[in-house]
Design an enzyme around this catalytic site. Structure first.
Site, PDB file in Angstrom:
ATOM      1  N   CYS A  59     -15.844   6.715  -1.015  1.00 34.86           N
ATOM      2  CA  CYS A  59     -15.490   5.526  -1.794  1.00 34.86           C
ATOM      3  C   CYS A  59     -16.691   4.845  -2.433  1.00 34.86           C
ATOM      4  CB  CYS A  59     -14.743   4.531  -0.917  1.00 34.86           C
ATOM      5  SG  CYS A  59     -13.264   5.275  -0.259  1.00 34.86           S
ATOM      6  N   HIS A 117      -7.470   1.104  -6.032  1.00 34.40           N
ATOM      7  CA  HIS A 117      -8.705   1.703  -5.544  1.00 34.40           C
ATOM      8  C   HIS A 117      -8.761   3.196  -5.872  1.00 34.40           C
ATOM      9  CE1 HIS A 117     -11.993   2.968  -3.144  1.00 34.40           C
ATOM     10  NE2 HIS A 117     -11.317   3.296  -2.067  1.00 34.40           N
ATOM     11  N   CYS A 168     -17.484   0.031   2.110  1.00 36.49           N
ATOM     12  CA  CYS A 168     -17.489   1.035   3.168  1.00 36.49           C
ATOM     13  C   CYS A 168     -17.021   2.350   2.573  1.00 36.49           C
ATOM     14  CB  CYS A 168     -16.541   0.620   4.286  1.00 36.49           C
ATOM     15  SG  CYS A 168     -14.852   0.396   3.714  1.00 36.49           S
TER      16      CYS A 168
END
EC number: 2.3.1.155
Lengths: 437, 745
Positions: A101, A391, A421
Site C-alpha cells: 500500500c 483505496h 501502513c
C-alpha cells in the site's frame, strides 16, 4: 489567516525537492464503471491528466517511476506501457516499483532521491491499482503440464501428457489475499489489532462514519481538486469518486463482522474497500520548477520507511514511522498543521492513535522512554480518507501527499505529515512543507 | 476431579468463611464472571482450597437471582486448570478412598451440568485432565488459539482414567470413536482442532502487544467474548447445539445400532491389547467405563468410572507411570545453575544421521547453527535431513512453510572451520574412533574462542579419553543423543572429573532448549545407557545362538513391555555399531559383558548384514513389504554358532528375565559406582533412552515393585548356569537382604 512560518526544513547542500502538481483519476469501487479497462489505461489517464494540467513539456520529463501491487502480467512494467500510451516521450525511461500500500510513496521517494542527488530535474511518480480484474492463474499442476507440453516433441509424448490431465488440474489459483509470511488475511490481523488495543466496534463505526461525512463535505465543497476527469470508452466521463457514502450508526451496526466471526469488530463498513484508480505527481528540483515558471505546491522533506512484525504489528507502521521522521527533522507533533493518514481499517487507524498515546507501547515495543502522542483529530484527515475516498493500493500514496499539500494551502499551515501502513508489516511517513505563497 | 465439594450448599456456615484466595467472582450485566487463580503456584490445579472456594462461589452465584449465566475463566497466564493434583491421589491408602474422590468430583460437575443457568468455560492455556472434565461439564466452551492452549485427558499416561465424568461425557460430546481416541492416547488437542472435533464451540485468536502485556489483554479479551456468549445463552440468541454435518449424522445413526457399538468396543479392545500386550490396565478400564455408561445408563457408568479409578490408582503400573511423569519433570530442570553465558551459536561436526538430527533440534529453537562435514555429499545429505524434518512438520501443519524457511535460515552448512571463532559450543558427531575424535578436537581447539565448549556425541567412548587430547579439559563434556534425535526425548550428558560446573550448566541449558529430558551421569565406558544396553544385547545374541528365532526373541521382549524387540533393536542400532560397542565394553568390563559370541555380529557384517540401513540384518527389509521376513543368511550364521541351551534357564519367562536382569544389574552397578547420581535419572534414562518398559517405570522402580530379593534369586539360578554375567552386584544384594529398602520413597 496565515500563522507566522516556523523554521524551514531545507538543508544546506541539499537541493530542495518540490511537488509541482498532483492528480488522480476518480477512485471507483472495483467492478463498477472502470470494470472493462486494464491497469495501464487508468495509469494513462492519470499521467495524461498530469501533463494536461501542468502543460509540462514531455521531453523535459527525465524519468518516470510508477507503483503497482497486483501486477497485470501483460504489463509487468506498467510504468513504461502507461507512459508510452499516455504520449510521453519514448526517450523517457520508466520503471515500476512495488511495496504494497505504500508503492506510490516508494515511487515518490525514489523520485525525490533522483532529484536530490542531481541525477534528474523532473520526475513523474505515481501508482495504479486495478481490482476489477486480477490475474487468476491455472493451477501449478496445470502450468507444469502446459510447459511440458511445449517441450514435448512427438505426438505420442503430447498425448501421454494430455492423458495425465485430471479434474484437479483445472482448479484455478486466485491471487493471494493473505500475508505470505503468516497466511493471515489483513482484515483478520486488523481485527486482532483492534482487539489488542481495546478498540470497540462502536469507535470503529464512528471513525468510519466521520471519514465518509468529511469526504462528502470535501466533495460537495469542491476541495478534491486533484481529480482529473476520466473518459471510459463507450461510457460517460467519470469525474467523481463513487465510494463516498455517509451512512448512519444504526445501519452500520447491523453489519456482521467480515473476518473474525462471530465476535470480531472489523466489518465491510469500517474497512477500506477494493478500488480502481491511479494517481500521478510531478516532482522537480525547486530551482528548475521556478526557472520553468511553475509555482510549486510543497517541499517534500524528510521521509522514513519502517518495518516490524508482520503478524501482530502488521498495520502499526505509522506508530513506528512518525517519531522517527519527526526526530529526523527536529519537529514535534505540535508543529504539524495537517495530518494525512492512510485509513486501511478504522480499527487500524484507531489502534495506531492509541499506540502513539501509550507509554507502555513506547517503552515495551519501540524502545522509547515515553510516548510521542497522537495527532489531534481537528487536524486529522479532514477531507476524508481511504475508508471513504477509496483505496487503490498503489495509488493512495500520491493521493495522500497531494491532499496534504492542498490542505496546507487551504488551511494556511506550514507542515504536513503523511503516514501509511502496508502489507508485510511495513510503514512510511513523510514530512511535507508548504512552499511560500 | 474434585472432592469435598458439597460443603455449604446443604448448610449455612455459622461463621463467615475465611477469605477466598483461589476463586473470586463479579457480576457483569447479569453474568457471573468466576475467576480462578491459585496464588501459591505457577499453575492452577484442583487442590482442596480451590475446590472449596469454587463451591462457595457457585453457591453464591446460584443463590443470586440477578445472575442469568456464568463464565468460568482463569486469570493465570497460560493455564486454565492443569488437572487434579497428583499428590491428592498419592496420599490415598486404598482404592475406596480414591473412588470417593472420583465420586465427589462427578457430583460436583453434574451440578454444573444440571445448573439452572448456563455456564461458559473460557479456556486459555493448559486445560488437562480434571480441568478439561470441568470445562466439558460447562454448557459452552470458548478457547483461545494461543500456543499454550492445550486440551487433553492424559490420565491414561499415568495409568489412570478420567475420573470426574470424563468417560461419560466425552462419548456423548465427540462420538464413541473420537472419544476413545482422545482418552486412550491422552493426546494433546489444540484449540482449532478442538473446534473441528466439537470439543469447543468458539475459538479466539491470540493478540499482539497493545497497551499492556499481550497475555493479560488476551485473558481480558477472552472474558469479553465469553461474557458476550454468556449473555447470548441467557437470552437464547446463542445456542449450544451445533448443526451436525452429514458424516456426523451418518456416524450417529450407525452407532445407534447396538451391534455396531459392540463391534466398536471389540475392535478398540483388540487394538489396545495389540499395543499394550495386556501390560497396561488403564485403557481397558476406560473402555469398560465408557461401555457401562453407554449401554447401561449414567448411574452404572459413573459407578464403574469411580470404582475403576480407585482400582487403577492402586496398580503398580500407575505408580510406575506417575513416577516417570514426575521424574521427567525433574529431568527438565537445570540443577547446575545459570550458565555464565548463553549458547547463542553452535556448530555441529559431522552431517550424518546424528549430526543433522542435532542441528535440526537446535535450529528449531532459533539458535544459529553451523553444520560442518568433510564432503559436499555428506553435507547435502545432512541438509536434506534437516529440511525433511522441518518440511514434514509443515506438511502436518504444525508449522507454516514460512516458519520452516525461517528456521532453516539458522542453519549454515560448510566444509571448513570459518566462523568457528565465534561459536559458543561445538558438538562433534563424527565417526566413533578415538583417533578421529582427537584429530577433530585439536583442529577445533585451534579455531574456537576460549569460552567455547566442546561436546562429544559419543555413545560409548569415555569422555576423559577424548578430553586427554584437549588443552582445556574443563570445557570438554559428553552429550549423548539418541537416534532419531528429533523424536527421542533423552539426552545423556557425561561429565568427567575435570569438566567444570559451568560447562555442565551450559550443556544442560542447550539440551533443555532443544526440548530434551536430561540425565547427567559420570564418565566411564558406555556411561549409563550404553552400559545397560550392551549386556542386554549380548544376552540377546546368546539367546539367538541357543536357537530362539529372531521373531520369537522379539515377541518375548515386547511381551515384557519393551517397545522394540531385541532382534529389531540390533538391526535399528546397526550390527556394526552393536559389535563395536559389545567389543569395546567387553574389553573394558571383562567377562561380565560376555555371553553371546561377538563373532556372530562380525560374520553378519562380513556378509553385509549391517541391519536396517543395509536392508538386511536379523531381518530382510524392503520398501514394499510391511511384514519383515527373517534373514535366512543370519539364520545360517546362527546355526554355525549354535549353543546348547541349558533347559533349566531357557523357558520363555527365564529368557525374558535373563535379558532384564542383566539390564537391571548393570543399572544398579552404575548407581553403586556413582555413574548415576540417583535412581530417578536411572529410570528416566532407561525408559526414555532405551525403551525399558514404561509400565515397570524403569529398572529401579521395577526393583522396588518386583522385589530385589526375587530378582536376586532368579539371577543366582542363571549364575549357576552361565557364570559371572549374572552375579548380582553388592547394591542388589543389600536391597535383597532388607526388603524395607526401596530406591523410591
Amino acid at each position: 489567516a496565515l500563522k507566522p512560518l516556523g523554521k524551514t526544513l531545507s538543508k544546506p547542500g541539499v537541493r530542495n525537492v518540490v511537488l509541482v502538481e498532483g492528480v488522480r483519476t476518480p477512485f471507483l469501487q472495483a467492478g463498477t464503471t472502470y470494470a472493462d479497462l486494464m491497469a495501464h489505461d487508468l495509469a494513462r489517464g492519470a499521467l495524461q491528466g498530469l501533463l494536461n494540467r501542468t502543460a509540462f513539456p514531455k521531453e523535459a520529463v527525465d524519468y518516470i517511476v510508477y507503483g503497482t501491487v497486483i501486477q497485470e502480467v501483460k504489463t509487468s512494467n506498467v510504468a513504461r506501457e502507461a507512459a508510452l500510451g499516455a504520449g510521453f516521450s519514448d526517450k523517457t525511461p520508466a520503471h515500476t516499483v512495488t511495496m504494497a500500500c505504500i508503492s506510490s510513496n516508494q515511487a515518490m521517494t525514489t523520485a525525490v532521491g533522483l532529484v536530490a542527488s542531481g541525477q534528474c530535474d523532473a520526475v513523474v511518480a505515481g501508482g495504479v491499482e486495478f481490482m476489477s480484474d486480477v490475474p487468476i492463474r491455472h493451477s501449478r499442476k496445470m502450468r507444469k503440464m502446459m510447459l511440458s507440453l511445449n517441450r514435448a516433441r512427438t505426438l505420442g509424448a503430447r498425448l501421454s501428457l494430455l492423458g495425465s490431465l485430471r479434474l484437479s488440474h483445472l482448479v484455478p489459483e486466485l491471487p493471494a489475499v493473505s500475508e505470505f509470511s503468516t497466511a493471515e488475511m489483513m482484515g483478520h490481523s486488523a481485527d486482532r489489532l483492534a482487539a489488542a488495543f481495546g478498540i470497540s466496534r462502536l469507535d470503529q463505526d464512528e471513525f468510519a462514519l466521520r471519514s465518509h461525512v468529511l469526504a462528502k463535505k470535501a466533495q460537495d465543497e469542491g476541495l478534491l481538486t486533484d481529480i482529473v476527469d476520466f473518459k471510459v470508452p463507450g461510457k460517460d466521463i467519470v469525474s467523481k469518486d463513487n465510494g463516498i457514502r455517509p451512512s448512519t450508526m444504526e445501519q452500520m451496526s447491523k453489519l456482521k463482522p467480515a473476518f473474525i466471526k462471530p465476535h470480531g469488530t472489523v466489518t465491510a463498513a469500517n474497512s477500506s474497500y477494493l478500488t480502481d484508480g491511479a494517481s500521478a505527481v510531478l516532482i522537480m528540483s525547486e530551482e528548475k520548477a521556478l526557472a520553468m515558471g511553475y509555482k510549486p505546491k510543497a517541499y517534500l522533506r524528510d521521509f522514513v520507511y519502517v518495518s516490524q512484525d508482520p503478524k501482530d504489528q502488521l498495520l502499526l507502521g505509522p506508530t513506528y514511522a512518525i517519531p522517527k521522521v519527526l526526530e529526523r527533522s527536529g519537529l514535534t507533533l505540535a508543529d504539524i498543521d495537517a495530518f494525512e493518514f492512510h485509513e486501511a481499517f478504522a480499527g487500524q487507524v484507531l489502534a495506531n492513535l492509541t499506540a502513539m498515546e501509550s507509554d507502555w507501547f513506547a517503552q515495551n515495543c519501540m524502545g522509547r522512554k515515553a510516548k510521542v502522542g497522537a495527532p489531534p483529530m481537528e487536524k486529522f484527515n479532514l477531507w476524508g480518507g481511504s475508508l471513504s475516498l477509496g483505496h487503490p493500493f498503489a495509488a493512495t500514496g500520491c493521493r495522500l501527499v497531494t491532499m496534504v499539500a492542498h490542505r496546507l494551502k487551504k488551511e494556511g499551515g506550514q507542515y504536513g505529515l503523511v503516514a501509511a501502513c502496508a502489507a508485510g508489516g511495513q510503514g512510511h511517513a513523510m514530512l511535507v512543507e508548504a512552499c511560500p505563497q | 476431579l474434585f472432592y469435598s465439594c458439597l460443603r455449604g450448599s446443604d448448610r449455612v456456615p455459622l461463621f463467615p468463611s475465611p477469605a477466598r484466595t483461589h476463586v473470586n467472582y463479579e457480576v457483569k450485566d447479569n453474568v457471573a464472571v468466576i475467576r480462578i487463580n491459585d496464588p501459591t503456584s505457577k499453575v492452577n490445579t484442583l487442590t482442596r482450597q480451590l475446590q472449596d472456594d469454587m463451591m462457595e462461589v457457585l453457591n453464591e452465584v446460584w443463590g443470586n437471582s440477578a445472575v442469568k449465566s456464568a463464565v468460568i475463566i482463569s486469570t493465570k497466564p497460560g493455564c486454565f486448570i492443569a488437572g487434579a493434583n497428583i499428590d491428592m491421589i498419592k496420599v490415598c491408602k486404598s482404592a475406596e478412598e480414591v473412588s470417593k474422590l472420583s465420586k465427589e468430583g462427578q457430583m460436583m460437575f453434574e451440578k454444573i451440568e444440571k445448573s439452572p443457568i448456563p455456564f461458559v468455560a473460557a479456556v486459555n492455556g493448559t486445560c488437562m485432565g480434571g480441568g478439561l472434565e470441568f470445562a466439558i461439564a460447562c454448557h459452552y466452551r470458548v478457547a483461545t488459539k494461543s500456543k499454550k492452549t492445550v486440551m487433553a485427558l492424559p490420565e491414561v499416561m499415568l495409568g489412570l482414567l478420567p475420573g470426574a465424568g470424563g468417560t461419560q461425557r466425552m462419548p456423548k460430546m465427540l462420538g464413541l470413536p473420537t472419544a476413545f481416541d482422545v482418552m486412550l492416547t491422552g493426546r494433546s488437542i489444540r484449540a482449532d482442532k478442538a473446534k473441528k472435533m466439537g470439543l469447543v464451540h468458539h475459538v479466539i485468536d491470540p493478540l499482539g502487544p497493545g497497551v499492556k502485556d499481550p497475555e493479560e489483554r488476551l485473558i481480558e479479551y477472552l472474558e469479553e467474548v465469553a461474557v458476550g456468549v454468556a449473555k447470548g445463552l441467557a437470552k437464547k440468541t446463542v445456542t449450544v447445539e451445533k448443526k451436525k454435518g452429514l458424516m456426523q449424522k451418518v456416524q450417529d445413526a450407525v452407532l445407534g445400532i447396538p451391534l455396531v457399538r459392540n463391534q466398536v468396543y471389540k475392535t478398540v479392545t483388540q487394538k489396545v491389547m495389540k499395543q499394550t500386550k495386556g501390560l497396561y490396565p488403564a485403557p481397558l478400564s476406560i473402555i469398560e467405563a465408557v461401555q457401562a455408561g453407554v449401554e447401561k445408563g449414567p448411574a452404572e457408568g459413573y459407578h464403574v468410572e469411580a470404582v475403576n479409578f480407585g482400582k487403577l490408582a492402586m496398580t503398580p503400573e500407575s505408580r510406575a507411570l506417575i513416577g516417570l511423569y514426575q521424574g521427567q519433570v525433574a529431568c527438565k530442570k537445570n540443577n547446575f545453575g545459570k550458565p555464565e553465558r548463553e549458547v547463542k551459536s553452535l556448530a555441529v561436526l559431522g552431517a550424518g544421521l546424528m549430526g543433522a538430527g542435532i542441528a535440526q533440534v537446535t535450529v528449531d529453537k532459533g539458535v544459529a547453527t553451523i553444520l560442518k562435514d568433510t564432503t559436499t555429499e555428506g553435507l547435502a545429505r545432512g541438509h536434506d535431513q534437516v529440511y525433511k524434518g522441518l518440511n514434514d512438520k509443515a506438511k502436518k501443519k504444525s508449522i507454516t512453510t514460512f516458519e520452516r524457511d525461517m528456521t532453516l535460515s539458522f542453519l549454515k552448512g560448510q566444509l571448513d572451520y570459518s566462523g568457528f571463532e565465534k561459536v559458543d559450543m561445538v558438538i562433534e558427531a563424527v565417526f566413533e574412533d578415538l583417533s578421529i575424535k582427537h584429530k577433530v578436537l585439536k583442529e577445533v581447539e585451534a579455531v574456537i574462542p576460549p569460552h567455547c565448549i566442546f561436546a562429544s556425541n559419543t555413545s560409548a567412548l569415555p569422555i576423559r579419553e577424548i578430553a586427554a587430547a584437549s588443552k582445556r579439559p574443563e570445557k570438554v563434556i559428553g552429550m549423548h543423543y539418541f537416534s532419531p534425535v528429533d523424536k527421542m526425548q533423552l539426552l545423556e550428558i557425561i561429565t568427567t572429573d575435570k569438566t567444570s560446573k559451568d560447562t555442565t550448566a551450559s550443556a544442560v541449558a542447550v539440551g533443555l532448549k532443544q526440548g530434551k529430558v536430561i540425565i547427567v551421569v559420570g564418565d566411564g565406558p558406555g556411561f549409563y545407557t550404553t552400559r545397560c544396553l550392551a549386556p542386554t544385547l549380548v544376552e540377546g545374541i546368546r539367546i539367538l545362538q541357543e536357537g530362539v528365532g529372531p521373531k520369537k526373541l522379539d515377541s518375548l521382549t515386547t511381551g515384557f513391555g519393551f517397545p522394540v524387540g531385541v532382534s529389531t533393536l540390533i538391526d535399528e542400532v546397526g550390527v556394526d555399531v552393536a559389535a563395536h560397542v559389545a567389543e569395546d565394553l567387553g574389553k573394558a568390563f571383562g567377562s561380565r559383558f560376555g555371553g553371546g559370541n561377538v563373532d556372530v555380529l562380525k560374520t553378519m557384517i562380513q556378509k553385509g548384514f549391517k541391519g536396517r540401513k543395509s536392508g538386511k540384518g536379523c531381518y530382510v527389509y524392503s520398501a514394499k513389504k510391511k511384514d519383515k521376513q527373517v534373514n535366512s543368511g543370519t539364520e545360517e550364521i546362527l546355526k554355525a554358532f549354535k549353543l546348547t541351551a541349558p533347559p533349566a534357564v531357557s523357558g520363555d519367562e527365564d529368557v525374558q528375565y535373563r535379558l532384564v536382569s542383566r539390564f537391571v544389574n548393570e543399572a544398579a552397578l552404575c548407581l553403586q559406582e556413582g555413574i548415576l547420581a540417583d535412581p530417578v535419572q536411572g529410570d528416566i534414562g532407561a525408559v526414555f533412552g532405551l525403551g525399558f518398559p514404561p509400565c515397570l517405570g524403569g529398572p529401579f522402580r521395577f526393583l522396588d515393585s518386583f522385589g530385589a530379593d526375587k530378582l536376586v534369586q532368579k539371577m543366582k539360578r542363571y549364575e549357576d548356569a552361565y557364570g559371572n554375567q549374572f552375579t548380582p552386584c553388592q547394591l542388589l544384594l543389600d536391597y535383597a537382604k532388607d526388603p524395607s529398602k526401596k530406591f523410591h520413597k
